[in-house]
Design a protein around this motif. Structure first.
Motif, PDB file in Angstrom:
ATOM      1  N   LEU A 201      -8.548  11.974  34.657  1.00 10.76           N
ATOM      2  CA  LEU A 201      -7.780  11.929  35.907  1.00 10.76           C
ATOM      3  C   LEU A 201      -8.618  12.434  37.081  1.00 10.76           C
ATOM      4  CD1 LEU A 201      -4.149  13.191  35.087  1.00 10.76           C
ATOM      5  CD2 LEU A 201      -4.844  10.904  35.818  1.00 10.76           C
ATOM      6  N   GLY A 202      -9.387  13.509  36.832  1.00 13.67           N
ATOM      7  CA  GLY A 202     -10.258  14.032  37.882  1.00 13.67           C
ATOM      8  C   GLY A 202     -11.334  13.033  38.281  1.00 13.67           C
ATOM      9  N   ALA A 203     -11.875  12.298  37.308  1.00 12.44           N
ATOM     10  CA  ALA A 203     -12.883  11.282  37.607  1.00 12.44           C
ATOM     11  C   ALA A 203     -12.295  10.163  38.456  1.00 12.44           C
ATOM     12  CB  ALA A 203     -13.461  10.722  36.311  1.00 12.44           C
ATOM     13  N   VAL A 204     -11.053   9.750  38.142  1.00 11.44           N
ATOM     14  CA  VAL A 204     -10.389   8.724  38.948  1.00 11.44           C
ATOM     15  C   VAL A 204     -10.131   9.248  40.355  1.00 11.44           C
ATOM     16  CG1 VAL A 204      -8.315   7.302  39.165  1.00 11.44           C
ATOM     17  CG2 VAL A 204      -9.355   7.649  36.917  1.00 11.44           C
ATOM     18  N   GLU A 205      -9.698  10.499  40.444  1.00 12.60           N
ATOM     19  CA  GLU A 205      -9.429  11.115  41.746  1.00 12.60           C
ATOM     20  C   GLU A 205     -10.691  11.161  42.607  1.00 12.60           C
ATOM     21  OE1 GLU A 205      -7.173  13.207  44.670  1.00 12.60           O
ATOM     22  OE2 GLU A 205      -6.509  12.165  42.859  1.00 12.60           O
ATOM     23  N   ALA A 206     -11.821  11.467  41.971  1.00 19.93           N
ATOM     24  CA  ALA A 206     -13.097  11.553  42.687  1.00 19.93           C
ATOM     25  C   ALA A 206     -13.763  10.197  42.871  1.00 19.93           C
ATOM     26  CB  ALA A 206     -14.042  12.493  41.942  1.00 19.93           C
ATOM     27  N   GLU A 207     -13.083   9.146  42.393  1.00 18.94           N
ATOM     28  CA  GLU A 207     -13.605   7.782  42.476  1.00 18.94           C
ATOM     29  C   GLU A 207     -14.951   7.644  41.773  1.00 18.94           C
ATOM     30  OE1 GLU A 207     -13.521   6.411  46.489  1.00 18.94           O
ATOM     31  OE2 GLU A 207     -11.371   6.758  46.722  1.00 18.94           O
ATOM     32  N   ALA A 208     -15.089   8.385  40.669  1.00 25.01           N
ATOM     33  CA  ALA A 208     -16.300   8.270  39.858  1.00 25.01           C
ATOM     34  C   ALA A 208     -16.157   7.088  38.907  1.00 25.01           C
ATOM     35  CB  ALA A 208     -16.530   9.556  39.066  1.00 25.01           C
ATOM     36  N   SER A 209     -17.256   6.425  38.611  1.00 24.85           N
ATOM     37  CA  SER A 209     -17.227   5.300  37.697  1.00 24.85           C
ATOM     38  C   SER A 209     -16.934   5.785  36.279  1.00 24.85           C
ATOM     39  CB  SER A 209     -18.568   4.565  37.714  1.00 24.85           C
ATOM     40  OG  SER A 209     -18.618   3.584  36.700  1.00 24.85           O
ATOM     41  N   CYS A 210     -16.022   5.093  35.597  1.00 26.51           N
ATOM     42  CA  CYS A 210     -15.672   5.437  34.219  1.00 26.51           C
ATOM     43  C   CYS A 210     -16.233   4.408  33.237  1.00 26.51           C
ATOM     44  CB  CYS A 210     -14.152   5.530  34.059  1.00 26.51           C
ATOM     45  SG  CYS A 210     -13.375   6.785  35.087  1.00 26.51           S
ATOM     46  N   ASN A 211     -17.174   3.563  33.712  1.00 27.23           N
ATOM     47  CA  ASN A 211     -17.696   2.485  32.890  1.00 27.23           C
ATOM     48  C   ASN A 211     -19.130   2.706  32.434  1.00 27.23           C
ATOM     49  OD1 ASN A 211     -15.413   0.579  33.081  1.00 27.23           O
ATOM     50  ND2 ASN A 211     -15.892   0.620  35.252  1.00 27.23           N
ATOM     51  N   ASP A 212     -19.712   3.855  32.789  1.00 25.99           N
ATOM     52  CA  ASP A 212     -21.126   4.065  32.504  1.00 25.99           C
ATOM     53  C   ASP A 212     -21.393   4.221  31.017  1.00 25.99           C
ATOM     54  OD1 ASP A 212     -21.516   6.073  35.475  1.00 25.99           O
ATOM     55  OD2 ASP A 212     -21.852   3.938  35.188  1.00 25.99           O
ATOM     56  N   ASP A 213     -22.524   3.777  30.616  1.00 28.50           N
ATOM     57  CA  ASP A 213     -22.953   3.893  29.221  1.00 28.50           C
ATOM     58  C   ASP A 213     -23.350   5.331  28.949  1.00 28.50           C
ATOM     59  OD1 ASP A 213     -24.064   3.738  26.748  1.00 28.50           O
ATOM     60  OD2 ASP A 213     -25.280   1.965  27.153  1.00 28.50           O
ATOM     61  N   SER A 214     -22.842   5.907  27.869  1.00 29.84           N
ATOM     62  CA  SER A 214     -23.136   7.307  27.560  1.00 29.84           C
ATOM     63  C   SER A 214     -24.604   7.541  27.252  1.00 29.84           C
ATOM     64  CB  SER A 214     -22.287   7.764  26.362  1.00 29.84           C
ATOM     65  OG  SER A 214     -22.565   6.965  25.231  1.00 29.84           O
ATOM     66  N   THR A 215     -25.382   6.460  27.043  1.00 32.83           N
ATOM     67  CA  THR A 215     -26.813   6.644  26.772  1.00 32.83           C
ATOM     68  C   THR A 215     -27.627   6.653  28.061  1.00 32.83           C
ATOM     69  OG1 THR A 215     -27.125   4.245  26.542  1.00 32.83           O
ATOM     70  CG2 THR A 215     -26.594   5.497  24.542  1.00 32.83           C
TER      71      THR A 215
ATOM     72  N   SER B 140     -25.583  12.388  34.299  1.00 32.61           N
ATOM     73  CA  SER B 140     -24.429  12.462  35.191  1.00 32.61           C
ATOM     74  C   SER B 140     -23.416  11.339  34.954  1.00 32.61           C
ATOM     75  CB  SER B 140     -24.893  12.407  36.658  1.00 32.61           C
ATOM     76  OG  SER B 140     -25.596  11.195  36.896  1.00 32.61           O
ATOM     77  N   THR B 141     -23.649  10.497  33.970  1.00 31.12           N
ATOM     78  CA  THR B 141     -22.719   9.403  33.730  1.00 31.12           C
ATOM     79  C   THR B 141     -21.448   9.907  33.063  1.00 31.12           C
ATOM     80  OG1 THR B 141     -23.726   8.901  31.593  1.00 31.12           O
ATOM     81  CG2 THR B 141     -24.573   7.710  33.520  1.00 31.12           C
ATOM     82  N   TYR B 142     -20.396   9.104  33.164  1.00 30.33           N
ATOM     83  CA  TYR B 142     -19.122   9.470  32.572  1.00 30.33           C
ATOM     84  C   TYR B 142     -18.526   8.248  31.883  1.00 30.33           C
ATOM     85  CZ  TYR B 142     -14.302  10.897  31.970  1.00 30.33           C
ATOM     86  OH  TYR B 142     -13.082  11.182  31.431  1.00 30.33           O
ATOM     87  N   VAL B 143     -17.977   8.464  30.711  1.00 30.90           N
ATOM     88  CA  VAL B 143     -17.358   7.398  29.940  1.00 30.90           C
ATOM     89  C   VAL B 143     -15.905   7.746  29.676  1.00 30.90           C
ATOM     90  CG1 VAL B 143     -17.429   6.074  27.793  1.00 30.90           C
ATOM     91  CG2 VAL B 143     -19.557   6.846  28.843  1.00 30.90           C
ATOM     92  N   CYS B 144     -15.012   6.802  29.894  1.00 34.65           N
ATOM     93  CA  CYS B 144     -13.591   7.008  29.607  1.00 34.65           C
ATOM     94  C   CYS B 144     -13.413   7.337  28.128  1.00 34.65           C
ATOM     95  CB  CYS B 144     -12.816   5.750  29.968  1.00 34.65           C
ATOM     96  SG  CYS B 144     -11.059   5.831  29.581  1.00 34.65           S
ATOM     97  N   PRO B 145     -12.614   8.363  27.803  1.00 37.25           N
ATOM     98  CA  PRO B 145     -12.423   8.753  26.395  1.00 37.25           C
ATOM     99  C   PRO B 145     -11.810   7.638  25.559  1.00 37.25           C
ATOM    100  CG  PRO B 145     -11.595  10.449  27.888  1.00 37.25           C
ATOM    101  CD  PRO B 145     -11.883   9.245  28.725  1.00 37.25           C
ATOM    102  N   GLU B 146     -12.087   7.691  24.290  1.00 39.90           N
ATOM    103  CA  GLU B 146     -11.488   6.779  23.308  1.00 39.90           C
ATOM    104  C   GLU B 146     -10.264   7.455  22.675  1.00 39.90           C
ATOM    105  OE1 GLU B 146     -12.264   3.786  22.617  1.00 39.90           O
ATOM    106  OE2 GLU B 146     -14.346   3.452  23.234  1.00 39.90           O
ATOM    107  N   PRO B 147      -9.284   6.662  22.197  1.00 42.53           N
ATOM    108  CA  PRO B 147      -9.150   5.214  22.389  1.00 42.53           C
ATOM    109  C   PRO B 147      -8.727   4.889  23.816  1.00 42.53           C
ATOM    110  CG  PRO B 147      -7.230   6.068  21.278  1.00 42.53           C
ATOM    111  CD  PRO B 147      -8.178   7.237  21.415  1.00 42.53           C
TER     112      PRO B 147
END
Length: 353
Positions: A235-249, A253-260
């Motif tokens: 929710l904080g990442a969405v609020e900050a308009e951070a990308s949630c699609n980045d590859d964890s590799t 500073s990248t961020y990945v939406c949690p699974e599932p």
């Protein structure tokens, strides 16, 4: 490494799950006790347009007033006490004062006046208080809390005269001040406003449609769902308009939406900013409940951000800034009328209700 750097600041997050259909549901009281709110964020996954009544609730928040250079002793004016403080709920907060450095003030809807003062101002005021529990330095700040509705603070009484004399003669506290009143609104404040430079403000409403936003499975009793901390981080990442699609590799500073997770084609995000009254926020929650009766969205998330520099968090509990002034709650609502409530405060704050 210094001892201070080795310590991780304590974070306080209270989680509660319940249902609106439960007769012991405490949500209304919890919302009402979070007095000073400056932003509401609403997320509707899988929703292309908000229902008309929900849209109306988002745009019908009460207006508020900004008074320039208000001498604090004016809050003890006899007419103001009788017309506003004794006849409803007044929400007043010093504007752009830093709780860890400046003198900060709040007038609570229960009639309590809270002053967060530096040592010099406190000693000059001459009214009993107590050392701040949130000050990093021993005896660096003091909190004076006075119930203006108590019989000892009746105009002309000893307690009233002592505070009035302190504010008018010993230490002249003055600040830009945000002020609102429920239910009379500006009518109860007009005589006070007429003596100063003031402006009426309306909360600002923002709307944004997010395409292909990956959403985690919200925390439920299902062990496959996202855990609360990861969900709040998302929710904080969405609020900050951070990308949630980045590859964890990728980069650190990248961020990945949690699974599932799911990938709805569209998600609506609303924001309302200003001095937001708890009554308006709860009305929005009620409309949100009704909107969840349909197929979409199956869940929604509402986050309320308190003022980082407010002298109080929930009720009369003292609030401190320390690292970031955490002072918020997030409400996760489901279509079956169940909800989860997450309440977070600063490291030295008292526990939320």
């Amino acid at each position: 490494m210094s001892a201070e750097l080795e310590k991780t600041a304590r974070s306080l997050l209270v989680c509660e799950k319940s249902s609106f259909q439960d007769e012991k549901c405490r949500l209304s009281a919890q919302v009402e006790q979070h007095y000073f709110n400056h932003k509401v964020s609403l997320l509707l996954p899988g929703c292309g347009s908000a229902p008309p009544l929900l849209d109306r609730a988002l745009s019908s928040f009460s207006s508020f007033y900004l008074i320039r250079e208000l001498p604090l002793h004016e809050l003890l004016d006899t007419h103001f006490l009788h017309a506003a403080v004794y006849q409803g709920s007044v929400y007043g907060l010093s504007y752009r004062t830093r709780i860890d450095e400046d003198n900060s003030f709040a007038l609570l809807p229960n009639g309590r006046l809270v002053l967060s003062l530096d040592k010099d101002s406190y000693e000059l005021l001459g009214v009993a208080g107590k050392p701040s529990a949130c000050s990093p330095r021993a005896a660096g700040r003091y909190v004076v809390s006075v119930d203006l509705t108590d019989s000892s603070m009746a105009p002309g009484g000893r307690g009233y005269q002592r505070l009035l004399t302190g504010l008018k003669s010993r230490v002249r506290l003055q600040t830009d001040f945000l002020l609102s009143h429920h239910p009379a609104g500006g009518e109860a404040l007009q005589r006070l406003l007429s003596r100063f430079d003031w402006s009426e403000r309306s909360p600002e409403v923002g709307r944004r449609r997010l395409a292909d936003l990956p959403c985690p499975a919200p925390p439920t009793s299902d062990p496959q769902s996202c855990d609360p901390h990861s969900f709040l981080e998302w929710l904080g990442a969405v609020e900050a308009e951070a990308s949630c699609n980045d590859d964890s590799t990728g980069f650190l500073s990248t961020y990945v939406c949690p699974e599932p997770r799911t990938l709805p084609s569209q998600t609506l995000r609303y924001t309302v900013t200003g001095l937001l009254l708890p009554q308006d926020i709860y009305r929005l929650i009620e409309e949100l409940r009704r909107s969840l009766d349909g197929a979409e969205p199956s869940w929604s998330a509402l986050t309320v951000h308190g003022f980082a520099d407010s002298p109080v968090s929930w009720g009369n509990r003292e609030h401190g800034f320390l690292k970031g002034g955490e002072n918020f709650y997030s409400l996760l609502l489901f279509h079956n009328q169940n909800y989860r409530l997450y309440m977070g405060t600063g490291a030295n704050d008292g526990c939320p209700p």
